[in-house]
Design an enzyme around this catalytic site. Structure first.
Site, mmCIF file in Angstrom:
data_model
loop_
_atom_site.group_PDB
_atom_site.id
_atom_site.type_symbol
_atom_site.label_atom_id
_atom_site.label_comp_id
_atom_site.label_asym_id
_atom_site.label_seq_id
_atom_site.Cartn_x
_atom_site.Cartn_y
_atom_site.Cartn_z
ATOM 1 N N CYS A 2 0.840 -1.181 0.000
ATOM 2 C CA CYS A 2 0.000 0.000 0.000
ATOM 3 C C CYS A 2 0.889 1.250 0.000
ATOM 4 O O CYS A 2 1.859 1.335 0.755
ATOM 5 C CB CYS A 2 -0.956 0.081 1.172
ATOM 6 S SG CYS A 2 -2.110 -1.284 1.251
ATOM 7 N N ARG A 27 3.922 -0.258 -4.790
ATOM 8 C CA ARG A 27 3.634 -0.798 -3.455
ATOM 9 C C ARG A 27 2.318 -1.563 -3.398
ATOM 10 O O ARG A 27 2.004 -2.204 -2.385
ATOM 11 C CB ARG A 27 3.590 0.340 -2.433
ATOM 12 C CG ARG A 27 4.860 1.129 -2.332
ATOM 13 C CD ARG A 27 4.733 2.214 -1.301
ATOM 14 N NE ARG A 27 4.670 1.659 0.029
ATOM 15 C CZ ARG A 27 5.720 1.400 0.790
ATOM 16 N NH1 ARG A 27 6.919 1.661 0.350
ATOM 17 N NH2 ARG A 27 5.572 0.893 1.989
ATOM 18 N N TRP A 73 -2.739 -2.763 -1.771
ATOM 19 C CA TRP A 73 -2.485 -4.202 -1.905
ATOM 20 C C TRP A 73 -3.377 -4.842 -0.850
ATOM 21 O O TRP A 73 -3.146 -4.690 0.346
ATOM 22 C CB TRP A 73 -1.015 -4.520 -1.637
ATOM 23 C CG TRP A 73 -0.645 -5.937 -1.922
ATOM 24 C CD1 TRP A 73 -0.236 -6.461 -3.107
ATOM 25 C CD2 TRP A 73 -0.638 -7.037 -0.983
ATOM 26 N NE1 TRP A 73 0.012 -7.815 -2.980
ATOM 27 C CE2 TRP A 73 -0.225 -8.189 -1.687
ATOM 28 C CE3 TRP A 73 -0.954 -7.163 0.366
ATOM 29 C CZ2 TRP A 73 -0.109 -9.442 -1.083
ATOM 30 C CZ3 TRP A 73 -0.840 -8.409 0.968
ATOM 31 C CH2 TRP A 73 -0.417 -9.528 0.240
ATOM 32 N N ASN A 99 -2.055 1.558 5.711
ATOM 33 C CA ASN A 99 -1.149 0.495 5.260
ATOM 34 C C ASN A 99 -0.853 -0.362 6.480
ATOM 35 O O ASN A 99 -0.460 0.166 7.512
ATOM 36 C CB ASN A 99 0.141 1.131 4.718
ATOM 37 C CG ASN A 99 1.213 0.098 4.426
ATOM 38 O OD1 ASN A 99 0.929 -1.070 4.212
ATOM 39 N ND2 ASN A 99 2.464 0.544 4.426
ATOM 40 N N GLY A 100 -1.059 -1.673 6.360
ATOM 41 C CA GLY A 100 -0.794 -2.568 7.492
ATOM 42 C C GLY A 100 -2.013 -3.406 7.806
ATOM 43 O O GLY A 100 -2.919 -3.548 6.975
ATOM 44 N N GLU A 480 17.296 -17.822 -7.625
ATOM 45 C CA GLU A 480 16.901 -16.463 -8.011
ATOM 46 C C GLU A 480 16.357 -16.444 -9.446
ATOM 47 O O GLU A 480 15.363 -15.771 -9.728
ATOM 48 C CB GLU A 480 18.098 -15.519 -7.839
ATOM 49 C CG GLU A 480 17.879 -14.078 -8.268
ATOM 50 C CD GLU A 480 16.785 -13.344 -7.498
ATOM 51 O OE1 GLU A 480 16.259 -13.868 -6.513
ATOM 52 O OE2 GLU A 480 16.424 -12.236 -7.947
ATOM 53 N N LYS A 484 12.550 -15.216 -10.323
ATOM 54 C CA LYS A 484 12.260 -14.161 -11.306
ATOM 55 C C LYS A 484 11.227 -14.658 -12.322
ATOM 56 O O LYS A 484 10.307 -13.942 -12.685
ATOM 57 C CB LYS A 484 13.537 -13.711 -12.042
ATOM 58 C CG LYS A 484 14.522 -12.924 -11.222
ATOM 59 C CD LYS A 484 14.171 -11.458 -11.021
ATOM 60 C CE LYS A 484 13.512 -11.163 -9.719
ATOM 61 N NZ LYS A 484 14.221 -11.100 -8.511
ATOM 62 N N GLU A 487 7.688 -14.966 -10.637
ATOM 63 C CA GLU A 487 6.979 -13.731 -10.318
ATOM 64 C C GLU A 487 6.667 -12.896 -11.554
ATOM 65 O O GLU A 487 5.664 -12.178 -11.569
ATOM 66 C CB GLU A 487 7.689 -12.906 -9.240
ATOM 67 C CG GLU A 487 9.034 -12.350 -9.598
ATOM 68 C CD GLU A 487 9.674 -11.588 -8.432
ATOM 69 O OE1 GLU A 487 8.975 -11.128 -7.528
ATOM 70 O OE2 GLU A 487 10.911 -11.446 -8.446
ATOM 71 N N HIS A 503 18.020 -37.206 -6.519
ATOM 72 C CA HIS A 503 17.296 -37.704 -5.348
ATOM 73 C C HIS A 503 15.795 -37.466 -5.472
ATOM 74 O O HIS A 503 15.072 -37.562 -4.471
ATOM 75 C CB HIS A 503 17.848 -37.052 -4.077
ATOM 76 C CG HIS A 503 19.294 -37.371 -3.844
ATOM 77 N ND1 HIS A 503 19.732 -38.627 -3.468
ATOM 78 C CD2 HIS A 503 20.416 -36.618 -3.999
ATOM 79 C CE1 HIS A 503 21.051 -38.622 -3.368
ATOM 80 N NE2 HIS A 503 21.494 -37.420 -3.698
ATOM 81 N N LYS A 606 5.904 -4.406 -3.806
ATOM 82 C CA LYS A 606 7.356 -4.371 -3.611
ATOM 83 C C LYS A 606 7.760 -4.414 -2.141
ATOM 84 O O LYS A 606 8.724 -5.063 -1.780
ATOM 85 C CB LYS A 606 7.943 -3.119 -4.256
ATOM 86 C CG LYS A 606 9.459 -3.164 -4.224
ATOM 87 C CD LYS A 606 10.066 -2.516 -5.410
ATOM 88 C CE LYS A 606 11.564 -2.740 -5.444
ATOM 89 N NZ LYS A 606 11.923 -4.050 -5.968
HETATM 90 C C1 AGP Z 1 11.966 -10.176 -5.437
HETATM 91 O O1 AGP Z 1 11.926 -9.946 -6.789
HETATM 92 C C2 AGP Z 1 10.797 -9.748 -4.657
HETATM 93 N N1 AGP Z 1 10.411 -8.423 -4.905
HETATM 94 C C3 AGP Z 1 10.841 -10.146 -3.195
HETATM 95 O O2 AGP Z 1 11.209 -11.470 -3.095
HETATM 96 C C4 AGP Z 1 11.740 -9.289 -2.265
HETATM 97 O O3 AGP Z 1 13.080 -9.533 -2.524
HETATM 98 C C5 AGP Z 1 11.379 -9.624 -0.800
HETATM 99 O O4 AGP Z 1 10.038 -9.324 -0.572
HETATM 100 C C6 AGP Z 1 12.259 -8.905 0.197
HETATM 101 O O5 AGP Z 1 12.089 -7.520 0.124
HETATM 102 P P1 AGP Z 1 13.099 -6.541 0.845
HETATM 103 O O6 AGP Z 1 14.425 -6.757 0.219
HETATM 104 O O7 AGP Z 1 12.543 -5.180 0.609
HETATM 105 O O8 AGP Z 1 13.110 -6.919 2.300
#
Ligand code: AGP
Length: 611
Positions: A2, A27, A73, A99-100, A480, A484, A487, A503, A606
């Site tokens: 948010c 956000r 969000w 937000n929260g 990673e 990527k 997401e 395994h 984010k």
């Molecule tokens: C990665 O592409 C994501 N946006 C997510 O995994 C992110 O790295 C994670 O939420 C941690 O966020 P931060 O680094 O702001 O703590």
């Protein structure tokens, strides 16, 4: 999660707030709304991306020089018009954005209904509007303080009242809120990006504080109304850093910025005596010498950076190092004490899981070092020491440049620990620092050769799944790469340690399945490289389409690779700085080929400020 903007000044608030929301849309983007004070209080809100709200307010502009906005969000209640913020009181006199999560909202809502209030949404936020309606007797900040004392959970709140002209009130507990101090105008926002086009002077709000903005200034108190000290700071980047600058997506720009981001993170980090210069240090060298165990705690991409750091920390410092997802850390009651160093990694500095891990670690007397990209955010503020990654603002929801800078920062920290503890010779450290200083040019060289990766991604856009394999530091890189792709392209993608494949996961391999293999350098541990070459043959024998990331000059892999992606040579531990890059490009291009918005992938936000 948010985005919140508040404004009071002499400009039309609608324009300032909408512009701020555009910069905060990363956000959350499932609904948005604004409230403007102009004699009366007018609220507009729409489900969907900000563009929906924009269309409405462009057709029917709201005038007034005091206002606020929200991009959501969803946590409580589906992303509908009704559940979008601002939420209002029964009489429409109060509007609130949040937000929260207000954890005790159900009980508060039941009590409000008993007292005759009618709640019109499924949100936890709405109770605050009704509570403010009850408490308001002419002083909105005082009403906010009284209400905040009744709330449990995490919240940033901003409110307007019809009968408090020219006043915007905010409150924060466990969620971000920053004041922007302009000339005769003041701002509130979840992130400085919202007001950076107007002022670069910001003020951090602390935990459990209420702020009242007026055109002539602002007042900050604690929830009891007592005075508090606040910290003002100057933002060291300008609005242009948070623009797309000709790129169609922020993500493309941020991938391209990686050489500069890594170079900035390295810049001026070592003093003449060789000591690493942390940005804020509330730890001394004796404490670092007393450390007997390191924990790295983070989420998502930052967690993957931590997994890479483990190899460097253990190799260079000989300290045992565990890496843990922040959401699991405190709940399993880890063994921590004063000799434990907890390194938390967070781009935003606001991730709730990570913040809770910081607090848990400090309660157990552990020392906490934060690696963070956001100046003034909560995690560095609550840690014992801070090393800022200087990636600049990252707007794309998928972390790219911040990942490379996080890795860089962990290398610096590991080298510093090695120096303080005497586990490496000075010339060994100098040698690695020199290699690191050469990394930005190698990242640039990698970026210059990714066109075939793009073509491959477009070709594979119809694949049902992609596997990623790695060994040693290549394993977190594989994780990673898979994250990527998940997401951005919404594809099934998994990363495995290559040795683990036999395994179980090898059962997934079938004819034509693309498998991306991150190959360790043959110049490192030869045995590791040899085993990886065997693993490639094993999956190829079972029909996999092998896409091999290998360093320049590694020709052993060529006979078994359907496609080879070349990266420049770097020492084994530093190789993720280049091997990650083609995987970012691959995921981005594949998602674009599928028609996805790579800056705002579905269901994500984010900055994850709820647990
Ligand atoms: C990665 O592409 C994501 N946006 C997510 O995994 C992110 O790295 C994670 O939420 C941690 O966020 P931060 O680094 O702001 O703590």
């Amino acid at each position: 999660m948010c985005g919140i903007v508040g404004y009071v000044g002499d400009q039309e608030a609608l324009g300032v707030v909408m512009d701020g929301l555009r910069r905060l849309e990363y956000r959350g983007y499932d609904s948005a709304g604004v409230a403007i004070l102009d004699g009366g209080l007018t609220v507009e809100r729409r489900a969907g991306k900000l563009a929906n709200l924009d269309k409405e307010v462009t057709a029917h502009p709201l005038t007034g020089t005091t206002g606020m906005g929200h991009t959501r969000w969803a946590t409580h209640g589906a992303p509908t018009d009704r559940n979008a913020h601002p939420q209002t009181s029964c009489d429409g006199a109060v509007a609130v954005v949040h937000n929260g999560i207000i954890e005790n909202f159900a009980r508060l809502a039941a009590d409000l209904e008993d007292r005759g209030h009618e709640l019109a949404s499924d949100t936890d936020t709405e109770v605050v509007a009704h509570l403010l309606e009850e408490q308001f007797t002419g002083d909105l900040a005082e009403a906010m303080r009284t209400v905040c004392r009744q709330l449990d959970g995490a919240f940033t709140l901003v409110a307007l009242h019809r009968d408090a002209p020219g006043v915007v009130v905010g409150a924060r507990r466990n969620s971000p809120l920053v004041v922007g101090a302009g000339d005769g105008e003041y701002f509130l926002a979840s992130d400085v990006a919202a007001f950076i086009a107007h002022t670069r002077d910001a003020v951090e709000l602390g935990q459990d504080q209420v702020v009242e903005l007026r055109r002539d200034g602002y007042t900050v108190t604690d929830f009891a109304g007592g005075p508090v000290d606040v910290k003002a700071y100057h933002v060291d980047w300008d609005a242009s850093a948070a623009e797309k600058s000709g790129y169609p997506y922020f993500m493309l720009k941020e991938i391209a910025e990686q050489p500069v981001a890594v170079a900035s993170t390295l810049l001026g980090r070592f003093a003449d005596n060789g000591n690493l210069m942390l940005d804020e240090l509330r730890l001394d060298e004796d404490e670092l010498r007393a450390v007997d165990k390191v924990f790295i705690v983070a989420c998502g991409t930052a967690y993957h950076a931590g997994l890479i750091a483990k190899y460097a920390i253990e190799h260079w410092t000989r300290l045992p190092c565990e890496v843990e997802m922040a959401s699991e850390f405190r709940y399993r009651d880890p063994v921590l004490d004063r000799a434990t160093l907890v390194v938390v990694i967070s781009q935003s500095g606001e991730t709730m899981d990570t913040l809770m891990a910081v607090r848990h670690a400090r309660e157990q007397a552990a020392r906490v070092v934060a690696i963070c990209n956001t100046n003034g955010s909560t995690i560095p503020r609550e840690s014992d020491a801070v090393l800022y990654t200087r990636a600049g603002p990252e707007v794309g929801v998928a972390a790219t440049k911040t990942f490379l800078t996080q890795i860089t920062a962990t290398y610096l920290l590991a080298l510093y620990l090695a120096q303080v503890r005497g586990t490496m010779y000075g010339d060994e450290i100098t040698d690695i620092v020199e290699q690191l200083q050469g990394a930005p040019a190698l990242i640039q060289a990698t970026l210059a050769t990714v066109e075939p990766v793009r073509a491959l991604a477009r070709e594979l856009a119809g694949a049902p799944a992609v596997l990623f394999l790695g060994r040693h530091v290549g394993y977190p890189v594989a994780l990673e790469g898979a994250l990527k792709l998940k997401e951005l392209a919404y594809m099934h993608a998994e990363g495995f340690p290559a040795g683990e494949l036999k395994h179980g996961p090898i059962a997934l391999v079938e004819d034509g399945l693309p498998v991306v293999v991150v190959v360790p350098s043959p110049r490192g541990r030869n045995v590791l490289h040899g085993k990886m070459v065997s693993n490639i043959q094993e999956i190829r024998a079972r029909g996999a389409r092998t896409i091999v990331i290998a360093e320049d000059g590694d020709n052993d892999v060529t006979p078994y690779a359907d496609s080879v992606i070349r990266v420049p040579q770097l020492p084994t531990l530093l190789a993720p700085l280049v091997t990650t890059v083609p995987l970012q490009v691959f995921a981005c291009e594949l998602a674009l080929a599928k028609g996805h918005d790579v800056d705002q992938p579905r269901n994500l936000a984010k900055s994850v400020t709820v647990e």
